[in-house]
Write a protein that holds these residues in place. Structure first.
Motif, PDB file in Angstrom:
ATOM      1  N   GLN A 129      45.011  53.050  24.317  1.00 27.95           N
ATOM      2  CA  GLN A 129      43.669  52.498  24.456  1.00 27.95           C
ATOM      3  C   GLN A 129      42.806  53.472  25.259  1.00 27.95           C
ATOM      4  OE1 GLN A 129      42.673  49.377  23.221  1.00 27.95           O
ATOM      5  NE2 GLN A 129      44.679  49.181  22.254  1.00 27.95           N
ATOM      6  N   ASN A 130      41.538  53.567  24.898  1.00 24.93           N
ATOM      7  CA  ASN A 130      40.648  54.511  25.564  1.00 24.93           C
ATOM      8  C   ASN A 130      40.283  53.998  26.959  1.00 24.93           C
ATOM      9  OD1 ASN A 130      38.546  56.253  26.349  1.00 24.93           O
ATOM     10  ND2 ASN A 130      37.912  56.555  24.237  1.00 24.93           N
ATOM     11  N   PRO A 131      40.755  54.679  28.015  1.00 19.43           N
ATOM     12  CA  PRO A 131      40.516  54.166  29.371  1.00 19.43           C
ATOM     13  C   PRO A 131      39.039  54.131  29.754  1.00 19.43           C
ATOM     14  CG  PRO A 131      41.445  56.390  29.458  1.00 19.43           C
ATOM     15  CD  PRO A 131      41.527  55.941  28.022  1.00 19.43           C
ATOM     16  N   ALA A 132      38.210  54.932  29.066  1.00 22.57           N
ATOM     17  CA  ALA A 132      36.791  54.965  29.407  1.00 22.57           C
ATOM     18  C   ALA A 132      36.093  53.641  29.129  1.00 22.57           C
ATOM     19  CB  ALA A 132      36.102  56.085  28.629  1.00 22.57           C
ATOM     20  N   PHE A 133      36.680  52.826  28.247  1.00 22.98           N
ATOM     21  CA  PHE A 133      36.012  51.593  27.836  1.00 22.98           C
ATOM     22  C   PHE A 133      36.712  50.330  28.338  1.00 22.98           C
ATOM     23  CE2 PHE A 133      35.050  54.555  24.136  1.00 22.98           C
ATOM     24  CZ  PHE A 133      33.831  54.942  24.663  1.00 22.98           C
ATOM     25  N   LEU A 134      37.775  50.475  29.108  1.00 23.86           N
ATOM     26  CA  LEU A 134      38.446  49.304  29.663  1.00 23.86           C
ATOM     27  C   LEU A 134      37.530  48.618  30.675  1.00 23.86           C
ATOM     28  CD1 LEU A 134      42.026  50.734  30.281  1.00 23.86           C
ATOM     29  CD2 LEU A 134      41.326  49.152  28.478  1.00 23.86           C
ATOM     30  N   ARG A 135      37.609  47.308  30.744  1.00 26.14           N
ATOM     31  CA  ARG A 135      36.786  46.564  31.688  1.00 26.14           C
ATOM     32  C   ARG A 135      37.422  45.205  31.967  1.00 26.14           C
ATOM     33  NH1 ARG A 135      34.330  47.652  26.836  1.00 26.14           N
ATOM     34  NH2 ARG A 135      33.548  45.937  25.534  1.00 26.14           N
ATOM     35  N   ASP A 136      36.964  44.579  33.034  1.00 29.09           N
ATOM     36  CA  ASP A 136      37.459  43.250  33.390  1.00 29.09           C
ATOM     37  C   ASP A 136      36.911  42.221  32.404  1.00 29.09           C
ATOM     38  OD1 ASP A 136      38.891  44.185  35.559  1.00 29.09           O
ATOM     39  OD2 ASP A 136      37.298  43.757  37.009  1.00 29.09           O
ATOM     40  N   PRO A 137      37.648  41.128  32.223  1.00 27.24           N
ATOM     41  CA  PRO A 137      37.207  40.096  31.278  1.00 27.24           C
ATOM     42  C   PRO A 137      35.817  39.569  31.589  1.00 27.24           C
ATOM     43  CG  PRO A 137      39.483  39.731  31.909  1.00 27.24           C
ATOM     44  CD  PRO A 137      38.976  40.828  32.786  1.00 27.24           C
ATOM     45  N   SER A 138      35.060  39.360  30.520  1.00 28.26           N
ATOM     46  CA  SER A 138      33.704  38.820  30.622  1.00 28.26           C
ATOM     47  C   SER A 138      33.599  37.605  29.709  1.00 28.26           C
ATOM     48  CB  SER A 138      32.671  39.876  30.206  1.00 28.26           C
ATOM     49  OG  SER A 138      31.416  39.281  29.946  1.00 28.26           O
ATOM     50  N   LEU A 139      33.373  36.442  30.296  1.00 26.48           N
ATOM     51  CA  LEU A 139      33.220  35.234  29.489  1.00 26.48           C
ATOM     52  C   LEU A 139      31.981  35.325  28.607  1.00 26.48           C
ATOM     53  CD1 LEU A 139      34.166  32.405  32.033  1.00 26.48           C
ATOM     54  CD2 LEU A 139      35.644  33.828  30.599  1.00 26.48           C
ATOM     55  N   GLU A 140      30.947  35.955  29.121  1.00 25.26           N
ATOM     56  CA  GLU A 140      29.713  36.100  28.344  1.00 25.26           C
ATOM     57  C   GLU A 140      29.954  36.966  27.102  1.00 25.26           C
ATOM     58  OE1 GLU A 140      25.100  37.741  28.917  1.00 25.26           O
ATOM     59  OE2 GLU A 140      26.539  37.805  30.582  1.00 25.26           O
ATOM     60  N   GLU A 141      30.679  38.074  27.286  1.00 20.21           N
ATOM     61  CA  GLU A 141      30.961  38.941  26.149  1.00 20.21           C
ATOM     62  C   GLU A 141      31.837  38.229  25.123  1.00 20.21           C
ATOM     63  OE1 GLU A 141      32.313  43.512  25.211  1.00 20.21           O
ATOM     64  OE2 GLU A 141      33.200  42.545  26.967  1.00 20.21           O
ATOM     65  N   LEU A 142      32.833  37.505  25.592  1.00 15.17           N
ATOM     66  CA  LEU A 142      33.699  36.770  24.678  1.00 15.17           C
ATOM     67  C   LEU A 142      32.914  35.735  23.887  1.00 15.17           C
ATOM     68  CD1 LEU A 142      36.974  36.205  26.741  1.00 15.17           C
ATOM     69  CD2 LEU A 142      36.719  37.556  24.648  1.00 15.17           C
ATOM     70  N   GLU A 143      32.060  35.008  24.554  1.00 16.13           N
ATOM     71  CA  GLU A 143      31.236  34.012  23.849  1.00 16.13           C
ATOM     72  C   GLU A 143      30.384  34.675  22.783  1.00 16.13           C
ATOM     73  OE1 GLU A 143      31.420  30.885  23.893  1.00 16.13           O
ATOM     74  OE2 GLU A 143      31.547  30.005  25.897  1.00 16.13           O
ATOM     75  N   SER A 144      29.843  35.844  23.095  1.00 18.60           N
ATOM     76  CA  SER A 144      29.013  36.562  22.137  1.00 18.60           C
ATOM     77  C   SER A 144      29.813  36.990  20.919  1.00 18.60           C
ATOM     78  CB  SER A 144      28.382  37.779  22.816  1.00 18.60           C
ATOM     79  OG  SER A 144      27.632  38.541  21.895  1.00 18.60           O
ATOM     80  N   LEU A 145      31.014  37.515  21.148  1.00 15.65           N
ATOM     81  CA  LEU A 145      31.855  37.973  20.047  1.00 15.65           C
ATOM     82  C   LEU A 145      32.318  36.803  19.183  1.00 15.65           C
ATOM     83  CD1 LEU A 145      34.010  40.584  21.990  1.00 15.65           C
ATOM     84  CD2 LEU A 145      32.298  41.097  20.240  1.00 15.65           C
ATOM     85  N   ILE A 146      32.736  35.746  19.817  1.00 12.77           N
ATOM     86  CA  ILE A 146      33.193  34.577  19.058  1.00 12.77           C
ATOM     87  C   ILE A 146      32.051  34.005  18.228  1.00 12.77           C
ATOM     88  CG2 ILE A 146      34.049  32.212  19.275  1.00 12.77           C
ATOM     89  CD1 ILE A 146      35.531  33.182  21.840  1.00 12.77           C
ATOM     90  N   GLY A 147      30.863  33.941  18.832  1.00 13.06           N
ATOM     91  CA  GLY A 147      29.709  33.438  18.095  1.00 13.06           C
ATOM     92  C   GLY A 147      29.334  34.317  16.921  1.00 13.06           C
ATOM     93  N   ALA A 148      29.373  35.632  17.130  1.00 15.03           N
ATOM     94  CA  ALA A 148      29.018  36.561  16.053  1.00 15.03           C
ATOM     95  C   ALA A 148      30.022  36.494  14.903  1.00 15.03           C
ATOM     96  CB  ALA A 148      28.954  37.989  16.601  1.00 15.03           C
TER      97      ALA A 148
END
Length: 369
Positions: A129-148
């Motif tokens: 996995q590309n370490p440059a893009f790793l990040r802590d969990p975001s509920l907002e991002e997850l909601e956006s992805l699930i909705g999309a």
């Protein structure tokens, strides 16, 4: 109506030596015994791969719908009649764009859903996995992805020790998305906390995890021992020794073991240099490794090879079939319709020769050319 007869049929926990499968439309109408065996052919349910990044020179990881169609077609030719498109750790914009691009393919039936392997993963166990893009969990991002995705997002891998990970797992489960534990440096206790929060899949168990130790068992022992968790295994002899595969499957049983490919675009292609998640990958002798540090970078495996490898490792035909079809289908909520040869299920089946090579593929009642 189509009847496949004179074959050995692997149906659940039994092998019917002189069996037949009768298909009407897109579904199986009857599975039974009758008629003489012909040429040693074996019929098994179509394979279900819940962790695959590409194949045949095409990738899922860039979010390109045409590439996704090519990758799905390649694996279909090797018996995978149901698959998730696995995306690797990427910037938020790419993940969102890929979700929107693949949602129509899920609605069309080309894909069974989307799997996000990241970005909420451990830096220490990120693997390819590309370490440059790793990040802590975001509920907002997850909601956006699930909705999309409008129902297309089916599986998300999370490292449970990260800040906010347990909340993310609970959110996923509440939205009908399967949560997996993987690429993790979690302790045994932290892993079980993720299971308690609702995670039900272990992403390529043993790989991308803190290694097991008899005084610090870590995620491997926790996942193998958790009664409600399906453990993924990459059966290519590279990610796992055959003895490890056989031992792990004996612990979980075939009802909690899922064969996966973790394949990248290089599957079915010549050795050379490829790309995965914005990183260069060198493939030599069919083994894919990151150019920068030699870490294993997915595989060049197909599900038919994984199935044969599992049988070669000592697993029975029925156990290997459950691990390649029935169990992964159930793990992503498709168990009543896919990965099984029984009346009412979608007519996804494979005709294999005596050496378990794919001879013919049927998907939804139609033979695949």
């Amino acid at each position: 109506m189509t009847v496949v007869s004179g074959v050995r049929v692997v149906a659940g926990d039994r092998v019917i030596d002189n069996g037949f499968v009768r298909i009407e439309g897109e579904h199986i109408a009857e599975v039974g015994e009758g008629g003489p065996a012909t040429d040693g052919a074996v019929v098994v349910p179509g394979f279900v791969d819940i962790h695959v990044h590409g194949g045949g020179g095409a990738t899922f990881t860039t979010g390109d719908a045409d590439e996704a169609r090519k990758a799905a077609a390649y694996h279909l030719g090797h018996g995978t009649t149901t698959m998730l498109a696995s995306l690797v750790t990427s910037p938020p914009a790419l993940m969102l764009a890929a979700t929107r691009a693949f949602a129509p393919l899920v609605a069309e039936g080309v894909l069974a859903g989307i799997h996000f392997e990241g970005p909420y993963l451990s830096q220490a166990r990120c693997g390819a996995q590309n370490p440059a893009f790793l990040r802590d969990p975001s509920l907002e991002e997850l909601e956006s992805l699930i909705g999309a995705g409008e129902g297309a997002v089916r599986l998300v891998t999370v490292a449970p020790e990260l800040p906010g990970a347990l909340e993310a797992i609970r959110l996923l489960v509440s939205r009908g998305v399967v949560a997996a534990i993987g690429h993790t440096d979690a302790t045994y206790e932290e892993t079980l906390a993720g299971v308690e929060a609702g995670a039900t899949v272990g992403t390529h168990v043993f790989n991308g995890m803190r290694p097991p130790h008899h005084r610090q068992p870590g995620p491997v022992f926790a996942l193998l021992g958790a009664s409600g968790v399906v453990c993924e295994f990459v059966a290519d002899g590279i990610h796992l020794h055959d003895g490890t595969l056989a031992f792990a499957a004996s612990v979980t049983g075939p009802a909690r073991a899922a064969l996966i490919t973790d394949a990248m675009a290089a599957a079915g292609m010549p050795d050379g240099t490829y790309e995965l998640g914005g990183q260069s990958v060198d493939v030599a002798g069919g083994v894919a490794r990151l150019t920068r540090d030699g870490a294993i970078a997915g595989s060049t495996l197909t599900m038919d090879k994984a199935f044969r490898r599992a049988v070669g490792a000592g697993l029975s035909l029925t156990a290997a079939s459950r691990m390649a079809s029935t169990t992964p289908a159930g793990a992503i909520g498709l168990g009543s319709d896919r990965g099984t040869l029984q009346a009412g299920a979608r007519a996804d089946l494979l005709v294999l020769d005596e050496e378990l090579n794919v001879r013919r593929v049927m998907r939804a009642g139609a033979w695949v050319s």
